[in-house]
Design a protein around this motif. Structure first.
Motif, PDB file in Angstrom:
ATOM      1  N   GLU A  33       0.829  -1.199   0.000  1.00  0.00           N
ATOM      2  CA  GLU A  33       0.000   0.000   0.000  1.00  0.00           C
ATOM      3  C   GLU A  33       0.865   1.252   0.000  1.00  0.00           C
ATOM      4  O   GLU A  33       0.568   2.221  -0.698  1.00  0.00           O
ATOM      5  N   VAL A  34       1.947   1.244   0.771  1.00  0.00           N
ATOM      6  CA  VAL A  34       2.858   2.388   0.808  1.00  0.00           C
ATOM      7  C   VAL A  34       3.486   2.603  -0.570  1.00  0.00           C
ATOM      8  O   VAL A  34       3.525   3.729  -1.083  1.00  0.00           O
ATOM      9  N   LEU A  35       3.951   1.542  -1.184  1.00  0.00           N
ATOM     10  CA  LEU A  35       4.588   1.670  -2.491  1.00  0.00           C
ATOM     11  C   LEU A  35       3.599   2.129  -3.565  1.00  0.00           C
ATOM     12  O   LEU A  35       3.934   2.976  -4.401  1.00  0.00           O
ATOM     13  N   LEU A  39       3.727   5.806  -5.776  1.00  0.00           N
ATOM     14  CA  LEU A  39       3.700   5.917  -7.232  1.00  0.00           C
ATOM     15  C   LEU A  39       3.060   7.224  -7.696  1.00  0.00           C
ATOM     16  O   LEU A  39       3.390   7.735  -8.759  1.00  0.00           O
ATOM     17  N   GLY A  40       2.171   7.770  -6.892  1.00  0.00           N
ATOM     18  CA  GLY A  40       1.546   9.048  -7.236  1.00  0.00           C
ATOM     19  C   GLY A  40       2.548  10.175  -7.360  1.00  0.00           C
ATOM     20  O   GLY A  40       2.353  11.128  -8.119  1.00  0.00           O
ATOM     21  N   HIS A  41       3.660  10.071  -6.647  1.00  0.00           N
ATOM     22  CA  HIS A  41       4.676  11.121  -6.700  1.00  0.00           C
ATOM     23  C   HIS A  41       5.483  11.088  -7.990  1.00  0.00           C
ATOM     24  O   HIS A  41       6.140  12.065  -8.329  1.00  0.00           O
ATOM     25  N   VAL A  42       5.426   9.982  -8.695  1.00  0.00           N
ATOM     26  CA  VAL A  42       6.164   9.865  -9.947  1.00  0.00           C
ATOM     27  C   VAL A  42       5.653  10.887 -10.957  1.00  0.00           C
ATOM     28  O   VAL A  42       6.414  11.379 -11.791  1.00  0.00           O
ATOM     29  N   CYS A  43       4.402  11.234 -10.878  1.00  0.00           N
ATOM     30  CA  CYS A  43       3.795  12.138 -11.856  1.00  0.00           C
ATOM     31  C   CYS A  43       3.587  13.556 -11.336  1.00  0.00           C
ATOM     32  O   CYS A  43       2.960  14.359 -12.013  1.00  0.00           O
ATOM     33  N   ASP A  44       4.111  13.876 -10.159  1.00  0.00           N
ATOM     34  CA  ASP A  44       3.843  15.207  -9.622  1.00  0.00           C
ATOM     35  C   ASP A  44       4.742  16.269 -10.265  1.00  0.00           C
ATOM     36  O   ASP A  44       5.674  15.964 -11.005  1.00  0.00           O
ATOM     37  N   ASP A  45       4.432  17.535 -10.013  1.00  0.00           N
ATOM     38  CA  ASP A  45       5.145  18.641 -10.648  1.00  0.00           C
ATOM     39  C   ASP A  45       6.624  18.664 -10.293  1.00  0.00           C
ATOM     40  O   ASP A  45       7.466  18.974 -11.138  1.00  0.00           O
ATOM     41  N   ASP A  46       6.973  18.331  -9.053  1.00  0.00           N
ATOM     42  CA  ASP A  46       8.372  18.328  -8.640  1.00  0.00           C
ATOM     43  C   ASP A  46       9.174  17.321  -9.455  1.00  0.00           C
ATOM     44  O   ASP A  46      10.280  17.619  -9.922  1.00  0.00           O
ATOM     45  N   THR A  47       8.622  16.143  -9.647  1.00  0.00           N
ATOM     46  CA  THR A  47       9.304  15.121 -10.440  1.00  0.00           C
ATOM     47  C   THR A  47       9.434  15.567 -11.884  1.00  0.00           C
ATOM     48  O   THR A  47      10.476  15.368 -12.520  1.00  0.00           O
ATOM     49  N   ARG A  48       8.390  16.173 -12.416  1.00  0.00           N
ATOM     50  CA  ARG A  48       8.422  16.671 -13.795  1.00  0.00           C
ATOM     51  C   ARG A  48       9.558  17.682 -13.969  1.00  0.00           C
ATOM     52  O   ARG A  48      10.339  17.602 -14.912  1.00  0.00           O
ATOM     53  N   ILE A  49       9.682  18.612 -13.046  1.00  0.00           N
ATOM     54  CA  ILE A  49      10.724  19.637 -13.119  1.00  0.00           C
ATOM     55  C   ILE A  49      12.106  19.001 -13.011  1.00  0.00           C
ATOM     56  O   ILE A  49      13.013  19.324 -13.790  1.00  0.00           O
ATOM     57  N   ALA A  72       5.445   4.568 -18.648  1.00  0.00           N
ATOM     58  CA  ALA A  72       6.166   3.301 -18.752  1.00  0.00           C
ATOM     59  C   ALA A  72       6.591   2.812 -17.370  1.00  0.00           C
ATOM     60  O   ALA A  72       6.477   1.625 -17.054  1.00  0.00           O
ATOM     61  N   PHE A  73       7.070   3.727 -16.529  1.00  0.00           N
ATOM     62  CA  PHE A  73       7.479   3.351 -15.178  1.00  0.00           C
ATOM     63  C   PHE A  73       6.291   2.841 -14.370  1.00  0.00           C
ATOM     64  O   PHE A  73       6.396   1.835 -13.662  1.00  0.00           O
ATOM     65  N   ALA A  74       5.148   3.517 -14.476  1.00  0.00           N
ATOM     66  CA  ALA A  74       3.960   3.096 -13.727  1.00  0.00           C
ATOM     67  C   ALA A  74       3.503   1.706 -14.166  1.00  0.00           C
ATOM     68  O   ALA A  74       3.118   0.886 -13.328  1.00  0.00           O
ATOM     69  N   ARG A  75       3.557   1.426 -15.475  1.00  0.00           N
ATOM     70  CA  ARG A  75       3.178   0.093 -15.956  1.00  0.00           C
ATOM     71  C   ARG A  75       4.144  -0.965 -15.441  1.00  0.00           C
ATOM     72  O   ARG A  75       3.733  -2.039 -15.011  1.00  0.00           O
ATOM     73  N   LEU A  76       5.432  -0.659 -15.469  1.00  0.00           N
ATOM     74  CA  LEU A  76       6.432  -1.590 -14.968  1.00  0.00           C
ATOM     75  C   LEU A  76       6.263  -1.812 -13.470  1.00  0.00           C
ATOM     76  O   LEU A  76       6.350  -2.938 -12.980  1.00  0.00           O
ATOM     77  N   ALA A  77       5.983  -0.746 -12.728  1.00  0.00           N
ATOM     78  CA  ALA A  77       5.753  -0.868 -11.287  1.00  0.00           C
ATOM     79  C   ALA A  77       4.524  -1.719 -11.005  1.00  0.00           C
ATOM     80  O   ALA A  77       4.512  -2.508 -10.054  1.00  0.00           O
ATOM     81  N   GLN A  78       3.487  -1.584 -11.814  1.00  0.00           N
ATOM     82  CA  GLN A  78       2.277  -2.404 -11.658  1.00  0.00           C
ATOM     83  C   GLN A  78       2.627  -3.878 -11.762  1.00  0.00           C
ATOM     84  O   GLN A  78       2.198  -4.699 -10.948  1.00  0.00           O
ATOM     85  N   VAL A  79       3.432  -4.227 -12.757  1.00  0.00           N
ATOM     86  CA  VAL A  79       3.856  -5.614 -12.923  1.00  0.00           C
ATOM     87  C   VAL A  79       4.713  -6.050 -11.736  1.00  0.00           C
ATOM     88  O   VAL A  79       4.533  -7.128 -11.183  1.00  0.00           O
ATOM     89  N   ALA A  80       5.635  -5.188 -11.331  1.00  0.00           N
ATOM     90  CA  ALA A  80       6.549  -5.527 -10.235  1.00  0.00           C
ATOM     91  C   ALA A  80       5.810  -5.742  -8.923  1.00  0.00           C
ATOM     92  O   ALA A  80       6.155  -6.638  -8.144  1.00  0.00           O
ATOM     93  N   LEU A  81       4.790  -4.933  -8.671  1.00  0.00           N
ATOM     94  CA  LEU A  81       4.086  -5.002  -7.388  1.00  0.00           C
ATOM     95  C   LEU A  81       2.953  -6.014  -7.368  1.00  0.00           C
ATOM     96  O   LEU A  81       2.556  -6.477  -6.305  1.00  0.00           O
TER      97      LEU A  81
END
Length: 106
Positions: A33-35, A39-49, A72-81
């Motif tokens: 659940e934590v991981l 994943l939501g932070h992967v797409c936030d403005d700070d990460t984008r910058i 692509a990272f989110a899809r890979l993380a879905q498979v990994a988790l």
């Protein structure tokens, strides 16, 4: 790929819980659940910058868009988790690497 990757991730999570569980009790209680929440932070403005700044200095040539890379990272993380691919991710491994590496000339 999904089974091997998710097995490796499960083993790593199990070890992390054993090693660091006392430091982050919420992770020890519900690591998946934590991981998933992180994943939501992967797409936030700070990460984008940060991604765009990284690409300006480290990648010559065509730079993959932050949206392509995070998807692509989110899809890979879905498979990994979960060990399961989403519909349409038959070639997840190859596509994820291609998106992440497209235009990269170091």
């Amino acid at each position: 790929m999904g089974g091997q990757l998710s097995d490796l991730v499960a083993l790593t999570i199990e070890r992390d819980v054993e090693t660091y569980g006392r430091q982050f009790e919420v992770f020890a209680d519900s690591p998946y659940e934590v991981l998933h929440g992180e994943l939501g932070h992967v797409c936030d403005d700070d990460t984008r910058i940060r991604y765009e700044q990284f690409c300006q200095t480290m990648i010559w040539g065509e730079t993959p868009s932050v949206d392509d890379v995070t998807a692509a990272f989110a899809r890979l993380a879905q498979v990994a988790l979960t060990g399961r691919r989403s519909e349409g991710d038959e070639n997840l491994g190859a596509n994820s690497v291609n998106v992440a590496m497209r235009g990269r000339h170091l």
